[in-house]
Design a protein around this motif. Sequence first.
Motif, PDB file in Angstrom:
ATOM      1  N   PRO A 241      -5.119   4.407  23.672  1.00  7.93           N
ATOM      2  CA  PRO A 241      -5.052   4.241  22.209  1.00  7.93           C
ATOM      3  C   PRO A 241      -3.933   5.095  21.636  1.00  7.93           C
ATOM      4  O   PRO A 241      -3.585   6.147  22.154  1.00  7.93           O
ATOM      5  N   VAL A 242      -3.358   4.618  20.569  1.00  9.04           N
ATOM      6  CA  VAL A 242      -2.282   5.327  19.894  1.00  9.04           C
ATOM      7  C   VAL A 242      -2.897   6.453  19.090  1.00  9.04           C
ATOM      8  O   VAL A 242      -3.907   6.270  18.383  1.00  9.04           O
ATOM      9  N   TYR A 243      -2.318   7.614  19.172  1.00  5.67           N
ATOM     10  CA  TYR A 243      -2.866   8.783  18.480  1.00  5.67           C
ATOM     11  C   TYR A 243      -2.686   8.620  16.984  1.00  5.67           C
ATOM     12  O   TYR A 243      -1.613   8.273  16.508  1.00  5.67           O
ATOM     13  N   GLN A 244      -3.797   8.843  16.263  1.00  8.12           N
ATOM     14  CA  GLN A 244      -3.768   8.835  14.812  1.00  8.12           C
ATOM     15  C   GLN A 244      -4.359  10.127  14.322  1.00  8.12           C
ATOM     16  O   GLN A 244      -5.396  10.572  14.803  1.00  8.12           O
ATOM     17  N   PRO A 245      -3.709  10.759  13.315  1.00  4.81           N
ATOM     18  CA  PRO A 245      -4.248  12.017  12.806  1.00  4.81           C
ATOM     19  C   PRO A 245      -5.568  11.781  12.065  1.00  4.81           C
ATOM     20  O   PRO A 245      -5.831  10.685  11.603  1.00  4.81           O
ATOM     21  N   PRO A 246      -6.380  12.797  11.994  1.00  4.48           N
ATOM     22  CA  PRO A 246      -7.664  12.636  11.299  1.00  4.48           C
ATOM     23  C   PRO A 246      -7.454  12.374   9.810  1.00  4.48           C
ATOM     24  O   PRO A 246      -6.514  12.839   9.212  1.00  4.48           O
ATOM     25  N   ARG A 247      -8.374  11.607   9.239  1.00  4.15           N
ATOM     26  CA  ARG A 247      -8.294  11.255   7.820  1.00  4.15           C
ATOM     27  C   ARG A 247      -9.064  12.287   7.012  1.00  4.15           C
ATOM     28  O   ARG A 247     -10.126  12.749   7.387  1.00  4.15           O
ATOM     29  N   LEU A 248      -8.447  12.619   5.872  1.00  6.05           N
ATOM     30  CA  LEU A 248      -9.074  13.585   5.001  1.00  6.05           C
ATOM     31  C   LEU A 248      -9.942  12.856   3.978  1.00  6.05           C
ATOM     32  O   LEU A 248      -9.545  11.825   3.447  1.00  6.05           O
ATOM     33  N   GLY A 249     -11.076  13.379   3.693  1.00  4.56           N
ATOM     34  CA  GLY A 249     -11.880  12.915   2.584  1.00  4.56           C
ATOM     35  C   GLY A 249     -12.876  11.928   2.823  1.00  4.56           C
ATOM     36  O   GLY A 249     -13.405  11.086   3.155  1.00  4.56           O
TER      37      GLY A 249
END
Length: 123
Positions: free
Chosen positions: A115-123
């Motif tokens: 899987p392509v790395y995605q940064p964590p989502r805020l909120g």
Amino acid sequence: MLRRFIAYLLMAAMITVNFSRLFVYAGFELNRNYIAAHLCENRDKPWLHCNGKCYFMKKIRQAEEKEKNEERQSQKNLFQEGLFAQKTETRFYSHVLQVIPVPNRRFTLPIADLPVYQPPRLG
């Protein structure tokens, strides 16, 4: 001892060539009274207040012309023409040349379904 003397002599020769204007000026300053009284072109016209400067300027011009002539001579010495009297042939001998085969290996990256790395989502 002789090598050291020759080295000092060559250094002194190089310095005198590079500082010729300085030596002309120093000679003028040391002999200003004699030049103004005997060598000046305007010594018969004291109202011009030349005081030997005309002689000094003439010597400076002579030194500059001498430097230019030496530079031209050095430029002439750098340019030389090549004269070939006979036409030369170029021959390549096959037994002297050797062909080295180059391996054809290609580098491939491994294929992976990550899987392509995605940064964590805020909120």
